[in-house]
Motif scaffolding. Structure first.
Motif, short mmCIF file in Angstrom:
data_model
loop_
_atom_site.label_atom_id
_atom_site.label_comp_id
_atom_site.label_asym_id
_atom_site.label_seq_id
_atom_site.Cartn_x
_atom_site.Cartn_y
_atom_site.Cartn_z
N THR A 250 0.80 -1.22 0.00
CA THR A 250 0.00 0.00 0.00
C THR A 250 0.83 1.27 0.00
N ALA A 251 2.15 1.17 0.15
CA ALA A 251 3.02 2.34 0.06
C ALA A 251 3.58 2.52 -1.35
N ASN A 252 3.11 1.72 -2.29
CA ASN A 252 3.57 1.79 -3.68
C ASN A 252 2.37 2.13 -4.55
N LEU A 253 2.36 3.35 -5.09
CA LEU A 253 1.17 3.81 -5.80
C LEU A 253 0.88 2.96 -7.03
N ARG A 254 1.91 2.58 -7.77
CA ARG A 254 1.69 1.75 -8.95
C ARG A 254 1.02 0.42 -8.56
N ALA A 255 1.50 -0.19 -7.49
CA ALA A 255 0.91 -1.46 -7.05
C ALA A 255 -0.54 -1.27 -6.63
N VAL A 256 -0.82 -0.18 -5.92
CA VAL A 256 -2.19 0.07 -5.45
C VAL A 256 -3.14 0.24 -6.64
N LEU A 257 -2.70 0.99 -7.65
CA LEU A 257 -3.54 1.17 -8.84
C LEU A 257 -3.73 -0.15 -9.58
N SER A 258 -2.69 -0.98 -9.60
CA SER A 258 -2.77 -2.24 -10.34
C SER A 258 -3.83 -3.17 -9.76
N TRP A 259 -4.07 -3.07 -8.46
CA TRP A 259 -5.07 -3.98 -7.85
C TRP A 259 -6.47 -3.67 -8.36
N SER A 260 -6.74 -2.41 -8.67
CA SER A 260 -8.03 -2.07 -9.29
C SER A 260 -8.07 -2.56 -10.74
N TYR A 261 -7.00 -2.35 -11.45
CA TYR A 261 -6.95 -2.75 -12.86
C TYR A 261 -7.15 -4.25 -13.02
N GLN A 262 -6.58 -5.03 -12.12
CA GLN A 262 -6.65 -6.49 -12.25
C GLN A 262 -8.05 -7.04 -12.07
N ASP A 324 -4.03 12.91 -13.26
CA ASP A 324 -2.75 12.73 -13.93
C ASP A 324 -2.05 11.43 -13.55
N LEU A 325 -2.16 11.02 -12.30
CA LEU A 325 -1.46 9.81 -11.87
C LEU A 325 -2.12 8.56 -12.46
N LEU A 326 -3.44 8.55 -12.51
CA LEU A 326 -4.11 7.44 -13.20
C LEU A 326 -3.77 7.45 -14.69
N ARG A 327 -3.70 8.64 -15.26
CA ARG A 327 -3.33 8.74 -16.67
C ARG A 327 -1.92 8.19 -16.89
N GLY A 328 -1.02 8.48 -15.95
CA GLY A 328 0.33 7.95 -16.07
C GLY A 328 0.37 6.44 -16.00
N TYR A 329 -0.44 5.87 -15.11
CA TYR A 329 -0.49 4.41 -14.99
C TYR A 329 -1.09 3.79 -16.26
N ALA A 330 -2.19 4.37 -16.75
CA ALA A 330 -2.78 3.87 -17.98
C ALA A 330 -1.81 4.01 -19.15
N GLY A 331 -1.04 5.09 -19.15
CA GLY A 331 -0.06 5.29 -20.20
C GLY A 331 1.04 4.23 -20.18
N GLU A 332 1.45 3.81 -18.98
CA GLU A 332 2.42 2.72 -18.89
C GLU A 332 1.87 1.45 -19.51
N LEU A 333 0.61 1.15 -19.20
CA LEU A 333 -0.01 -0.06 -19.77
C LEU A 333 -0.17 0.07 -21.28
N ALA A 334 -0.44 1.29 -21.74
CA ALA A 334 -0.61 1.50 -23.18
C ALA A 334 0.68 1.25 -23.94
N GLY A 335 1.81 1.38 -23.26
CA GLY A 335 3.08 1.14 -23.91
C GLY A 335 3.26 -0.28 -24.40
N ASP A 336 2.47 -1.21 -23.87
CA ASP A 336 2.56 -2.61 -24.28
C ASP A 336 1.57 -2.99 -25.38
N LEU A 337 0.86 -1.99 -25.94
CA LEU A 337 -0.18 -2.30 -26.92
C LEU A 337 0.36 -2.68 -28.29
#
Length: 496
Positions: A250-262, A324-337
């Motif tokens: 829970t101290a890692n923002l990317r990990a916290v966002l990933s739990w919703s995405y999954q 912006d932070l959600l956009r950054g996370y989505a942008g990271e995932l978009a890099g694999d498209l």
């Protein structure tokens, strides 16, 4: 008597309106003799739902003298396995001192026993981090007198519709609340000493409490680092999420966002990834449909699922965006498209170009012959009908059109940039949208230069000259027009 509330957050900040709403519900629970009072606190990852629920629960704990129950339902757990209702209710029965031999094996029987034990009691029940309504429903009391607080990243629409839960959405912190949080963490003198840097940090953290707390922890553990330097690091880091890590879980923002995405369905997860590639600030249903190559109904369904999961916000009806932070996370995932991403962006840019051309034909029909003819894309997007609707579409979509022109010019779609510039010229000129016009036409000029299209470059130079002339910059306008004349001569274009 169970008193299971977790410790409160020492630096809890703001949420005055939300606490007032919860206080009203608590008072209702104490006086209402006909129903169980339930509130469903929802919000995006890291926004502080649990902190709010725990803070309020401590404030009113004494009003529920028969005890306070708490269970973490692990709906968005890093292990990916929510706590089953049977396991959750067993924990609650254990907290109510039910001997193991008295606990039935069937969930329905366990629920009946649980509700029997709560009947006539005044208890506060905090059900934290729920995945869905099915996980919560067996844990609800059957008789009045209790207050149930449920937190979830999802909207829990069934709980609201069927069980009468009162929804409470927790939003990002206001600027003043974010500043107060930093003052509590860092001290008022430190915050007052670098006000500009503090404002920048608040913006870079998007008002998200988790990001602000991680930032504060970096300052606390590196007390000699100026806040301005930290703001510069956040601003210049290619992947800002790398900085928002104070460890694991829970101290890692990317990990916290990933739990919703999954937890998303496959089509919705794909839509989220594709939205990460969209260069504009928000998106309409029709544009999202083109992006994902689906019809508008399917696009709306996936956008609504993302909104219910608080991975998107419908900030005005029919338009969706993310911080912006959600956009950054989505942008990271978009890099694999890969190629799917490029094809999706081509469809999106075709959508904007065709719809803009159609809107311009409705709003400025007399100049239709001067604009490039745009073929109908597949899928064919809905278009605004009539001049008022066309002008409204152009005004609403202008920030996206500007962003798309820039992205197209810089990332391999120069033809789209050039044609958007030519298509939008009269609207930008007549509406006096001069800053946007300069940006659009300059992107078109650069795109044309890179491809060696002298005529398109000359057209963009003329547009820039006209805009500068309107603003009284006559010397600069003359320079652009002289360059345009030179390009037309090179190509033998006597009409230009």
């Amino acid at each position: 008597m169970p008193r299971q509330l977790p410790p409160g957050v020492g630096h809890f900040t703001g949420r005055t309106q939300e606490l007032a709403t919860l206080s009203t519900l608590s008072a209702q629970a104490l006086r209402d003799g006909t129903a169980v009072v339930i509130t469903a606190i929802a919000g995006t990852a890291g926004v502080g739902k649990t902190a709010l629920a725990v803070c309020f629960s401590h404030q009113v704990a004494e009003q529920f003298p028969d005890g306070q129950l708490h269970v973490n339902l692990r709906g968005f757990d890093p292990a990916g396995t929510p706590l089953p209702p049977a396991a959750a209710i067993r924990r609650l029965l254990d907290a109510l001192d039910v001997p193991a031999q008295r606990i039935p094996t069937e969930l329905d029987a366990q629920t009946a026993l649980y509700r029997t034990l709560l009947a006539g009691r005044r208890m506060l029940i905090l059900l934290d981090n729920a995945r869905d309504t099915d996980q919560v429903r067996p844990l609800l009391p059957g008789t009045p007198g209790c207050l149930v607080i449920v937190t979830s990243r999802n909207l829990l629409a069934d709980l609201i519709a069927v069980e009468g839960a009162v929804p409470l959405t927790v939003d990002l912190l206001t600027r003043d609340e974010a500043r107060e949080l930093l003052e509590r963490r860092l001290g008022p003198d430190r915050v007052a000493g670098e006000p500009t840097a503090v404002d920048q940090l608040i913006d870079l953290c998007a008002g998200l409490p988790l990001a602000l707390n991680i930032t504060a922890s970096r300052v606390i553990t590196h007390p000699g680092t100026p806040l301005g330097l930290l703001a510069a690091q956040l601003r210049n880091t290619r992947s800002r999420l790398d900085v928002f890590s104070a460890g694991a879980g829970t101290a890692n923002l990317r990990a916290v966002l990933s739990w919703s995405y999954q937890t998303l369905t496959a089509p919705t997860a794909r839509m989220f990834r594709l939205l990460g590639a969209h260069p504009g600030p928000d998106i309409s249903v029709a544009a999202a449909a083109s992006l994902a190559a689906v019809d508008c109904d399917r696009a709306r369904n996936t956008l609504d699922e993302l909104t219910a999961a608080h991975l998107l916000t419908e900030h005005i009806p029919g338009r969706y965006g993310m911080h912006d932070l959600l956009r950054g996370y989505a942008g990271e995932l978009a890099g694999d498209l890969g190629e799917d991403g490029r094809a999706a962006l081509t469809r999106l840019f075709d959508h904007y170009l065709y719809t803009a051309a159609t809107a311009m034909d409705s709003a400025f029909p007399a100049e239709r012959h001067r604009r490039p003819r745009i073929p109908v894309p597949d899928p064919r997007p809905p278009v605004p009908a009539g001049e008022p609707a066309a002008l409204e579409w152009l005004a609403v979509e202008l920030p996206s059109l500007v962003a798309v022109t820039g992205y197209a010019a810089e990332h391999g779609w120069p033809g789209h940039a050039v044609r958007l510039s030519a298509t939008l010229f009269r609207y930008l000129d007549s509406a006096a949208r001069f800053p946007e016009a300069i940006t659009v036409h300059d992107h078109a000029r650069r795109a044309a230069c890179r491809t060696g299209d002298r005529t398109a470059e000359a057209n963009a130079l003329v547009s820039l000259g006209v805009i500068d002339g309107h603003q009284g910059r006559h010397q600069q306008a003359t320079g652009y027009l002289e360059q345009a004349l030179s390009r037309y001569r090179e190509t033998g274009d006597r009409d230009g």
